[in-house]
Design a protein around this motif. Structure first.
Motif, PDB file in Angstrom:
ATOM      1  N   GLY A  40       0.795  -1.222   0.000  1.00 52.38           N
ATOM      2  CA  GLY A  40       0.000   0.000   0.000  1.00 52.38           C
ATOM      3  C   GLY A  40       0.824   1.267   0.000  1.00 52.38           C
ATOM      4  N   ARG A  41       2.131   1.167  -0.229  1.00 54.52           N
ATOM      5  CA  ARG A  41       3.006   2.343  -0.232  1.00 54.52           C
ATOM      6  C   ARG A  41       2.900   3.103  -1.545  1.00 54.52           C
ATOM      7  N   ASP A  42       3.082   4.423  -1.490  1.00 51.71           N
ATOM      8  CA  ASP A  42       3.246   5.225  -2.694  1.00 51.71           C
ATOM      9  C   ASP A  42       4.613   4.915  -3.289  1.00 51.71           C
ATOM     10  N   ILE A  43       4.694   4.953  -4.617  1.00 55.35           N
ATOM     11  CA  ILE A  43       5.919   4.562  -5.311  1.00 55.35           C
ATOM     12  C   ILE A  43       6.345   5.667  -6.276  1.00 55.35           C
ATOM     13  N   LEU A  44       7.642   5.964  -6.293  1.00 57.17           N
ATOM     14  CA  LEU A  44       8.233   6.800  -7.329  1.00 57.17           C
ATOM     15  C   LEU A  44       9.316   5.953  -7.994  1.00 57.17           C
ATOM     16  N   PRO A 177      -9.899  11.467  -3.869  1.00 54.01           N
ATOM     17  CA  PRO A 177      -9.733  11.604  -2.414  1.00 54.01           C
ATOM     18  C   PRO A 177      -8.266  11.799  -2.046  1.00 54.01           C
ATOM     19  N   THR A 178      -8.015  12.498  -0.971  1.00 56.69           N
ATOM     20  CA  THR A 178      -6.644  12.741  -0.527  1.00 56.69           C
ATOM     21  C   THR A 178      -5.971  11.448  -0.094  1.00 56.69           C
ATOM     22  N   LEU A 183       1.012   5.745  -7.533  1.00 54.99           N
ATOM     23  CA  LEU A 183       2.224   5.163  -8.106  1.00 54.99           C
ATOM     24  C   LEU A 183       2.637   6.002  -9.299  1.00 54.99           C
ATOM     25  N   MET A 184       3.843   6.538  -9.270  1.00 52.51           N
ATOM     26  CA  MET A 184       4.334   7.356 -10.376  1.00 52.51           C
ATOM     27  C   MET A 184       5.571   6.687 -10.972  1.00 52.51           C
ATOM     28  N   PHE A 185       5.512   6.444 -12.274  1.00 55.48           N
ATOM     29  CA  PHE A 185       6.633   5.805 -12.966  1.00 55.48           C
ATOM     30  C   PHE A 185       7.093   6.691 -14.110  1.00 55.48           C
ATOM     31  N   SER A 186       8.384   6.672 -14.347  1.00 57.78           N
ATOM     32  CA  SER A 186       8.951   7.506 -15.401  1.00 57.78           C
ATOM     33  C   SER A 186      10.228   6.865 -15.912  1.00 57.78           C
ATOM     34  N   ALA A 187      10.498   7.038 -17.201  1.00 52.84           N
ATOM     35  CA  ALA A 187      11.737   6.509 -17.768  1.00 52.84           C
ATOM     36  C   ALA A 187      12.920   7.410 -17.449  1.00 52.84           C
ATOM     37  N   THR A 188      12.652   8.696 -17.249  1.00 55.49           N
ATOM     38  CA  THR A 188      13.686   9.646 -16.852  1.00 55.49           C
ATOM     39  C   THR A 188      13.175  10.420 -15.644  1.00 55.49           C
ATOM     40  N   LYS A 199       4.324  16.728  -4.804  1.00 56.06           N
ATOM     41  CA  LYS A 199       2.970  17.276  -4.748  1.00 56.06           C
ATOM     42  C   LYS A 199       1.904  16.172  -4.701  1.00 56.06           C
ATOM     43  N   PHE A 200       2.125  15.080  -5.431  1.00 52.04           N
ATOM     44  CA  PHE A 200       1.102  14.045  -5.585  1.00 52.04           C
ATOM     45  C   PHE A 200       1.261  12.862  -4.635  1.00 52.04           C
ATOM     46  N   LEU A 201       2.495  12.592  -4.178  1.00 55.86           N
ATOM     47  CA  LEU A 201       2.760  11.374  -3.418  1.00 55.86           C
ATOM     48  C   LEU A 201       2.995  11.668  -1.936  1.00 55.86           C
ATOM     49  N   MET A 202       2.670  10.698  -1.100  1.00 52.34           N
ATOM     50  CA  MET A 202       2.885  10.824   0.345  1.00 52.34           C
ATOM     51  C   MET A 202       3.940   9.807   0.786  1.00 52.34           C
ATOM     52  N   ASN A 203       5.092  10.329   1.252  1.00 52.98           N
ATOM     53  CA  ASN A 203       6.170   9.480   1.747  1.00 52.98           C
ATOM     54  C   ASN A 203       6.440   8.313   0.801  1.00 52.98           C
ATOM     55  N   PRO A 204       6.764   8.595  -0.469  1.00 50.96           N
ATOM     56  CA  PRO A 204       6.908   7.502  -1.442  1.00 50.96           C
ATOM     57  C   PRO A 204       8.187   6.701  -1.244  1.00 50.96           C
ATOM     58  N   LYS A 205       8.137   5.461  -1.665  1.00 52.05           N
ATOM     59  CA  LYS A 205       9.330   4.633  -1.747  1.00 52.05           C
ATOM     60  C   LYS A 205       9.951   4.882  -3.113  1.00 52.05           C
ATOM     61  N   GLU A 206      11.168   5.423  -3.135  1.00 49.67           N
ATOM     62  CA  GLU A 206      11.829   5.734  -4.394  1.00 49.67           C
ATOM     63  C   GLU A 206      12.706   4.570  -4.822  1.00 49.67           C
TER      64      GLU A 206
END
Length: 446
Positions: A40-44, A177-178, A183-188, A199-206
């Motif tokens: 359930g963690r936020d992900i970057l 909802p807040t 989950l945010m993924f990016s190639a760069t 702005k969008f994630l809360m305490n994400p695991k990078e």
């Protein structure tokens, strides 16, 4: 060290589907991301294209959504994609991996009837895959309510930034909802993406499994020096030269007009070729993609709309007829080959005018790219043929004068051939109201 998908904690139905698809071991990004998504963690996440990034969020999402039921017009999860092709690709992943789970899905992209999409939404969907613009259209029509969204995925975030979709993404996030998993993924991972993550994630695991903007070792890279007018001849020569090793290829151009012109040229020469660019309607784009997947056409000429939207593991070659204007697009283009551990090859055409763009590409790649020495290539220091005679004739005319005015005589035989396509395109788009020709530029009123 994770050895199998079963070690990641995925459900039995997903494991069966993954095995049916022929995958045995998770990729590095899947090993790192899936356990945290299940927690359930936020992900970057940052991973280069072709490393299994899509499965790193689709697999755990299917597991999470296995419990619960969707309500009409209120999707339980939302996946945002920058292009129609990439959205359709993610939808195929859900079909493949979720075949043993009773989950409902809707794909919201442009070029498809609103009515059919609304029918799916009215039944309630567990997974909503959409491009930002089409999703906002449905929200404004009252057909989608995002207040019950539990999981949000922002895929290819850097591409969203490049295409100007971030304001739309911000509006969509504002409707959710807040308390949710994001989950945010990016190639760069440029600085702007880091700011969005804050702005969008809360305490994400990078997590990052490869250096940003790196290229896969499975892709053999090379470039060939050409004169601008020799590109089509060189492309035909290289296609023939590669022989049986060329199973199929993506051919990238910078402009939609060049895609259309090159398509017509290769088709006239008898090559099995298709075309893909942003101005095509969705049905035509999907038709060409299907023909390319099935092998009906082996060469697909495309703009950068396909640089991230295609996940066809068997692409053997990528030809960059134009050096991309954005160096990072080079990484995404050649990432269409050499996927899933297979070997691939990319060849880029470089002209004398491409020096700065090519230097930026080599800088971002971070390694030497060898030059192909083949018949028909031209040393970059050479001047195009007939350059010297043209300059000589120009110098002769400079001395002539119009006796009646005492001013240098104008050469009224100018040709538009020397103007670049961009300038010509602007002139062709010029619109002047009837009867107001005095508004035209001087050179068009002669």
């Amino acid at each position: 060290m994770t050895e199998t998908f079963a070690d990641l904690g995925l459900g039995e139905g997903i494991l069966r589907a993954v095995a049916d698809a022929g995958y045995e071991k998770p990729t590095p990004i899947q090993q790192k991301a899936i356990p945290y998504v299940l927690m359930g963690r936020d992900i970057l996440g940052c991973a280069q294209t072709g490393t299994g990034k899509t499965a790193s969020f689709t697999l755990p999402m299917i597991d999470i959504l296995a419990q619960g039921r969707a309500r009409a017009r209120m999707p339980r999860s939302v996946i945002l994609e920058p292009t129609r092709e990439l959205a359709a690709q993610v939808a195929e992943n859900f079909d493949t991996y979720g075949k043993y789970n009773k989950l409902t899905m809707a794909l919201l992209i442009g070029g498809v009837s609103f009515t059919e999409q609304e029918k799916l939404l009215d039944r309630g969907v567990d997974v909503l895959i959409a491009t930002p613009g089409r999703l906002l259209d449905h929200c404004e029509r009252g057909k989608v309510i995002l207040t019950d969204t539990k999981v949000l995925v922002i895929d290819e975030a850097d591409r969203m930034l490049d295409m100007g979709f971030i304001p739309d993404v911000e509006r969509i996030v504002g409707l959710m909802p807040t308390i949710r998993q994001t989950l945010m993924f990016s190639a760069t991972m440029p600085p702007e993406i880091k700011k969005l993550a804050d702005k969008f994630l809360m305490n994400p695991k990078e997590m990052a499994v490869d250096p940003p903007s790196s290229t896969a070792d499975t892709v053999e890279q090379a470039f060939v020096t050409v004169q601008p007018r020799s590109k089509r001849k060189m492309l035909r020569s290289l296609i023939d030269r590669e022989g049986d090793s060329l199973k199929n290829a993506l051919i990238f151009c910078n402009r939609k007009r060049e895609v259309a012109d090159l398509f017509a040229s290769l088709q006239k020469s008898g090559y099995p070729v298709g075309a893909l660019h942003g101005d095509m309607d969705q049905y035509k784009r999907m038709e060409w993609l299907e023909k390319f997947r099935t092998g009906e056409v082996s060469l697909l000429i495309c703009s950068d709309v396909a640089a991230r939207g295609l996940d066809i593991a068997t692409v053997s070659h990528v030809f960059n007829v134009d050096v991309p204007n954005n160096a990072e697009d080079y990484v995404h283009r050649i990432g269409r080959t050499g996927r899933a551990g297979r070997q691939g090859k990319s060849i880029t055409f470089v002209t004398k005018d491409d020096d700065k763009l090519w230097a930026a590409v080599k800088k971002i790649v971070g390694k030497d790219i060898p030059e192909l020495e083949i018949e028909g290539s031209a040393p970059r220091e050479e001047e195009p043929e007939q350059t010297a005679p043209r300059r000589e004739s120009r110098s002769r005319s400079e001395g002539k004068t119009d006796r009646s005015r005492g001013k240098p005589e104008r050469d009224n035989r100018r040709s538009r051939r020397g103007r670049d396509d961009h300038e010509i395109g602007e002139l062709e788009e010029l619109k002047v109201p009837f009867g107001q020709s005095d508004q035209l530029p001087a050179f068009l009123r002669r």
